[in-house]
Design a protein around this motif. Structure first.
Motif, PDB file in Angstrom:
ATOM      1  N   GLN A 232     100.128  27.985  55.277  1.00 49.10           N
ATOM      2  CA  GLN A 232     100.366  27.011  55.450  1.00 49.10           C
ATOM      3  C   GLN A 232      99.218  25.877  56.087  1.00 49.10           C
ATOM      4  O   GLN A 232      98.568  26.975  56.659  1.00 49.10           O
ATOM      5  CB  GLN A 232     101.662  26.924  56.626  1.00 49.10           C
ATOM      6  N   ALA A 233      98.987  24.713  55.921  1.00 48.63           N
ATOM      7  CA  ALA A 233      98.159  23.943  56.466  1.00 48.63           C
ATOM      8  C   ALA A 233      98.007  23.998  57.950  1.00 48.63           C
ATOM      9  O   ALA A 233      99.369  23.686  58.571  1.00 48.63           O
ATOM     10  CB  ALA A 233      98.024  22.581  55.938  1.00 48.63           C
ATOM     11  N   ALA A 234      97.131  24.363  58.525  1.00 46.13           N
ATOM     12  CA  ALA A 234      97.036  24.283  60.031  1.00 46.13           C
ATOM     13  C   ALA A 234      95.566  23.877  60.679  1.00 46.13           C
ATOM     14  O   ALA A 234      94.647  23.685  59.787  1.00 46.13           O
ATOM     15  CB  ALA A 234      97.302  25.560  60.705  1.00 46.13           C
ATOM     16  N   ASN A 235      95.711  23.355  61.901  1.00 51.93           N
ATOM     17  CA  ASN A 235      94.353  22.650  62.514  1.00 51.93           C
ATOM     18  C   ASN A 235      93.785  23.894  63.326  1.00 51.93           C
ATOM     19  O   ASN A 235      94.480  24.490  64.206  1.00 51.93           O
ATOM     20  CB  ASN A 235      94.706  21.561  63.256  1.00 51.93           C
ATOM     21  N   MET A 236      92.529  24.273  62.909  1.00 54.45           N
ATOM     22  CA  MET A 236      91.924  25.319  63.753  1.00 54.45           C
ATOM     23  C   MET A 236      91.819  25.157  65.299  1.00 54.45           C
ATOM     24  O   MET A 236      91.810  26.184  66.286  1.00 54.45           O
ATOM     25  CB  MET A 236      90.598  25.787  62.985  1.00 54.45           C
TER      26      MET A 236
ATOM     27  N   ILE B 218      82.515  30.654  78.560  1.00 58.61           N
ATOM     28  CA  ILE B 218      82.791  30.836  77.249  1.00 58.61           C
ATOM     29  C   ILE B 218      82.673  29.423  76.404  1.00 58.61           C
ATOM     30  O   ILE B 218      83.253  28.360  77.029  1.00 58.61           O
ATOM     31  CB  ILE B 218      84.002  31.316  76.969  1.00 58.61           C
ATOM     32  N   ASN B 219      81.805  29.252  75.205  1.00 64.67           N
ATOM     33  CA  ASN B 219      81.801  27.929  74.801  1.00 64.67           C
ATOM     34  C   ASN B 219      82.645  28.210  73.284  1.00 64.67           C
ATOM     35  O   ASN B 219      82.165  29.158  72.456  1.00 64.67           O
ATOM     36  CB  ASN B 219      80.366  27.480  74.421  1.00 64.67           C
ATOM     37  N   VAL B 220      83.288  27.152  73.091  1.00 62.60           N
ATOM     38  CA  VAL B 220      84.084  27.258  71.751  1.00 62.60           C
ATOM     39  C   VAL B 220      83.595  26.109  70.845  1.00 62.60           C
ATOM     40  O   VAL B 220      83.898  25.035  71.547  1.00 62.60           O
ATOM     41  CB  VAL B 220      85.584  27.500  71.891  1.00 62.60           C
ATOM     42  N   GLU B 221      83.483  26.168  69.725  1.00 62.86           N
ATOM     43  CA  GLU B 221      83.382  24.917  68.881  1.00 62.86           C
ATOM     44  C   GLU B 221      84.176  25.052  67.593  1.00 62.86           C
ATOM     45  O   GLU B 221      84.159  26.030  67.036  1.00 62.86           O
ATOM     46  CB  GLU B 221      81.587  24.753  68.524  1.00 62.86           C
ATOM     47  N   VAL B 222      84.189  23.891  67.068  1.00 63.62           N
ATOM     48  CA  VAL B 222      85.147  23.716  65.829  1.00 63.62           C
ATOM     49  C   VAL B 222      84.455  22.466  65.085  1.00 63.62           C
ATOM     50  O   VAL B 222      84.537  21.332  65.633  1.00 63.62           O
ATOM     51  CB  VAL B 222      86.709  23.534  66.111  1.00 63.62           C
TER      52      VAL B 222
ATOM     53  N   ILE C 277      87.368  31.878  84.238  1.00 59.84           N
ATOM     54  CA  ILE C 277      86.094  31.791  83.454  1.00 59.84           C
ATOM     55  C   ILE C 277      85.900  30.272  83.038  1.00 59.84           C
ATOM     56  O   ILE C 277      86.923  29.488  82.517  1.00 59.84           O
ATOM     57  CB  ILE C 277      86.287  32.669  82.059  1.00 59.84           C
ATOM     58  N   ALA C 278      84.795  29.727  83.274  1.00 58.82           N
ATOM     59  CA  ALA C 278      84.700  28.317  82.793  1.00 58.82           C
ATOM     60  C   ALA C 278      84.640  28.321  81.355  1.00 58.82           C
ATOM     61  O   ALA C 278      83.712  29.059  80.427  1.00 58.82           O
ATOM     62  CB  ALA C 278      83.172  27.879  83.430  1.00 58.82           C
ATOM     63  N   LEU C 279      85.394  27.552  80.815  1.00 62.71           N
ATOM     64  CA  LEU C 279      85.585  27.453  79.253  1.00 62.71           C
ATOM     65  C   LEU C 279      85.355  25.848  78.690  1.00 62.71           C
ATOM     66  O   LEU C 279      86.097  25.154  79.357  1.00 62.71           O
ATOM     67  CB  LEU C 279      86.855  27.876  78.854  1.00 62.71           C
ATOM     68  N   HIS C 280      84.158  25.807  77.833  1.00 62.39           N
ATOM     69  CA  HIS C 280      83.979  24.451  77.370  1.00 62.39           C
ATOM     70  C   HIS C 280      84.391  24.212  75.899  1.00 62.39           C
ATOM     71  O   HIS C 280      83.815  25.421  75.245  1.00 62.39           O
ATOM     72  CB  HIS C 280      82.473  24.441  77.590  1.00 62.39           C
ATOM     73  N   ARG C 281      84.860  23.324  75.498  1.00 61.26           N
ATOM     74  CA  ARG C 281      85.443  22.903  74.368  1.00 61.26           C
ATOM     75  C   ARG C 281      84.473  21.893  73.666  1.00 61.26           C
ATOM     76  O   ARG C 281      84.445  21.079  74.245  1.00 61.26           O
ATOM     77  CB  ARG C 281      86.919  22.651  74.106  1.00 61.26           C
ATOM     78  N   ASN C 282      84.106  22.174  72.380  1.00 56.03           N
ATOM     79  CA  ASN C 282      83.571  21.185  71.591  1.00 56.03           C
ATOM     80  C   ASN C 282      83.803  21.041  70.186  1.00 56.03           C
ATOM     81  O   ASN C 282      83.636  21.716  69.440  1.00 56.03           O
ATOM     82  CB  ASN C 282      81.768  21.412  71.458  1.00 56.03           C
ATOM     83  N   TYR C 283      84.851  20.194  70.271  1.00 51.90           N
ATOM     84  CA  TYR C 283      85.637  19.985  68.792  1.00 51.90           C
ATOM     85  C   TYR C 283      85.415  18.716  68.212  1.00 51.90           C
ATOM     86  O   TYR C 283      85.175  17.582  68.789  1.00 51.90           O
ATOM     87  CB  TYR C 283      87.300  19.909  68.939  1.00 51.90           C
ATOM     88  N   ALA C 284      84.821  18.844  67.016  1.00 50.59           N
ATOM     89  CA  ALA C 284      84.493  17.769  66.097  1.00 50.59           C
ATOM     90  C   ALA C 284      85.496  16.891  65.659  1.00 50.59           C
ATOM     91  O   ALA C 284      86.934  17.516  65.817  1.00 50.59           O
ATOM     92  CB  ALA C 284      83.701  18.237  64.714  1.00 50.59           C
ATOM     93  N   ASP C 285      85.558  15.648  65.674  1.00 52.91           N
ATOM     94  CA  ASP C 285      86.597  14.551  65.092  1.00 52.91           C
ATOM     95  C   ASP C 285      87.055  14.795  63.576  1.00 52.91           C
ATOM     96  O   ASP C 285      86.045  14.938  62.860  1.00 52.91           O
ATOM     97  CB  ASP C 285      86.173  13.306  65.504  1.00 52.91           C
ATOM     98  N   ASN C 286      87.933  14.530  63.433  1.00 50.66           N
ATOM     99  CA  ASN C 286      88.808  14.589  61.910  1.00 50.66           C
ATOM    100  C   ASN C 286      88.322  16.109  61.345  1.00 50.66           C
ATOM    101  O   ASN C 286      87.845  15.794  60.205  1.00 50.66           O
ATOM    102  CB  ASN C 286      88.020  13.259  61.308  1.00 50.66           C
ATOM    103  N   VAL C 287      88.508  16.957  61.952  1.00 49.51           N
ATOM    104  CA  VAL C 287      88.460  18.250  61.277  1.00 49.51           C
ATOM    105  C   VAL C 287      89.582  18.541  60.114  1.00 49.51           C
ATOM    106  O   VAL C 287      90.894  18.407  60.925  1.00 49.51           O
ATOM    107  CB  VAL C 287      88.210  19.492  62.305  1.00 49.51           C
ATOM    108  N   PRO C 288      89.342  18.569  59.226  1.00 46.10           N
ATOM    109  CA  PRO C 288      90.519  18.784  58.220  1.00 46.10           C
ATOM    110  C   PRO C 288      91.329  20.045  58.515  1.00 46.10           C
ATOM    111  O   PRO C 288      90.793  21.166  58.798  1.00 46.10           O
ATOM    112  CB  PRO C 288      89.966  18.563  56.924  1.00 46.10           C
ATOM    113  N   GLN C 289      92.818  20.077  58.063  1.00 45.76           N
ATOM    114  CA  GLN C 289      93.571  21.222  58.197  1.00 45.76           C
ATOM    115  C   GLN C 289      93.101  22.027  57.100  1.00 45.76           C
ATOM    116  O   GLN C 289      92.717  21.570  55.877  1.00 45.76           O
ATOM    117  CB  GLN C 289      94.835  21.045  58.082  1.00 45.76           C
TER     118      GLN C 289
END
Length: 457
Positions: A295-299, A373-377, A325-337
């Motif tokens: 199924q289509a989903a957003n990561m 912890i740094n997370v990127e999408v 834990i200090a958690l930093h998110r870096n998500y790009a705009d308009n990431v396709p499903q």
């Protein structure tokens, strides 16, 4: 003078011989009777002609008989030649038909066929081989195998061994989740032209179908096991929770010293109960959420949910909690499903976050350390990229090699990476179920980064 005498002598001898020859044809007076000479000469001539005629008659008969025999022999030979020619033409036609039939069979085979002589030069090359390599037969006949097909996964030693032993050998060559080949080699009895035949069977579709069936059975079994474990854990957990509530109610009537001693214990017990409840909930969710179709989903959404769940699941007694834990998110705009199994990707992210949590706990024993912890999408061309990076204890080179490998308890060697830190199931989900890639980069001083690439289709 002597010459004159000799000439005179020869003339006299000739005259005497001629005179002796004509003597039977002279009369009493010594005169030559020319009539008799003419009659005698005619008789001799007639007899000679009769003898010659008879000889010519019999020679002609013999020649005619020989001609007839030669004519018969010629006719017989022509008949034999005609029959032999007809037989040869029929044999040639049969051979051509059989050769065309065999070539049709070889070209119609659904697997690659390569024939080699004793010098490992190509003598046979069917249509599948032409399609796979993009090289027609007439351009590579007589060429060395590795010049014509440099990517074939065979060595000269393997081919020579089959030629020497004359035993059929099958070599399996595969790249997990990408391709599977069965390469069969067998030597021929007559090696004047072709010494060995190589059959390359592409069984990728078959193996993938079998693996999918096995994986589906495994997933069903895992879901059933997770559901049973969750049920079995929830029963004593509910009993413990009830006991903690009863103690908490009794603590209301206790004095201050008892409250100070029991309250921290009850708080830890309650937190552990909530943590266990979250684990049970995760097991139940995993067992019931697996679907046959992606199924289509957003990561980013799945990653956020996994981070929230990790905050309830991971903590150490008297130590670090994931929520701290200090958690930093870096998500790009308009990431396709992308099409995926959301529950499986959730488990992948949970395992990576768990790995990061315990690496941070290991390093948090020192003073002045701030766990991060740094997370990127993001998306790049036709893929979605996810990065999970932490500054905890890094992986040694040997651990990086083992972290995605399954753990075998029967090995006698000490494993470089502990079983609880292995990510083989995460690797399996990303590479096999989602046709993506997962990799790790790590330094013992800086930390570790996990890279995930998932295709958009």
């Amino acid at each position: 003078m002597k010459k004159i005498l000799i000439s005179s002598t020869l003339a006299l001898a000739s005259a005497s011989a001629y005179a002796s020859l004509l003597s039977p044809f002279k009369d009493e007076a010594g005169e030559t009777k020319w009539q008799y000479v003419a009659n005698f000469s005619s008789s001799v001539l007639i007899l000679t002609l009769l003898i010659v005629s008879a000889f010519l008659f019999f020679a002609n008969r013999r020649a005619a008989r020989s001609n007839r025999e030669l004519t018969d022999i010629k006719a017989t030979l022509e008949d034999r030649v005609a029959r032999r020619t007809a037989s040869l033409e029929e044999t040639t036609a049969q051979l051509s038909s059989r050769e065309a039939y065999i070539k049709s069979i070889v070209d119609s085979m659904p697997l690659m066929l390569i024939g080699l002589n004793k010098d490992m030069e190509i003598t046979q090359w069917n249509h599948v081989a032409e399609t796979v390599t993009g090289r027609p037969f007439d351009t590579i006949v007589g060429m060395n195998l590795w010049e014509a097909y440099p990517t074939i996964t065979l060595s000269a030693a393997q081919i020579e061994k089959v030629m020497e032993d004359k035993k059929t050998t099958t070599i399996k060559h595969s790249q997990r989740g990408q391709y599977y080949f069965d390469i069969t080699l067998y030597a021929l009895n007559e090696q004047e032209e072709t010494g060995i035949v190589i059959l390359v069977d592409d069984i990728t579709k078959q193996m993938k179908a079998e693996n999918q069936l096995v994986e589906r059975n495994k997933m069903s079994a895992m879901g059933e096991l997770a559901s049973a474990m969750a049920h079995d854990i929830s029963v004593p957990l509910q009993s413990i929770s009830n006991a903690v509530d009863i103690i908490g109610q009794q603590l209301i009537t206790a004095d201050d010293s008892q409250k100070q001693a029991i309250t921290p214990v009850l708080a830890k017990a309650k937190h552990s109960g909530e943590q266990a409840t979250a684990i049970v909930g995760n097991l139940l969710e995993f067992s019931s959420s697996h679907q046959d179709n992606k199924q289509a989903a957003n990561m980013a959404d799945i990653l956020d949910y996994s981070i929230a769940l990790a905050g309830r699941l991971y903590s150490q007694p008297n130590g670090l909690r994931f929520s701290e834990i200090a958690l930093h998110r870096n998500y790009a705009d308009n990431v396709p499903q992308i099409p995926c199994f959301a529950s499986e990707m959730q488990q992948v992210f949970l395992r990576l976050l768990r790995h990061a949590f315990y690496a941070l706990c290991e390093r948090a024993a020192g003073t002045g350390f701030v766990p991060v912890i740094n997370v990127e999408v993001g998306n790049f061309y036709d893929s979605v990229w996810i990065k999970i990076q932490h500054n905890g204890a890094g992986l040694e080179p040997e651990e990086q090699q083992d972290v995605f490998e399954p753990f075998f308890s029967n090995t006698s060697d000490k494993p470089a990476c502990a079983v609880e830190q292995r990510l083989s199931y995460s690797h399996f989900i990303v590479t096999d179920h989602h046709k993506g890639q997962i990799a790790v980069t790590s330094s013992t001083d800086v930390g570790t980064t996990f890279h995930i690439q998932l295709p958009l289709n």
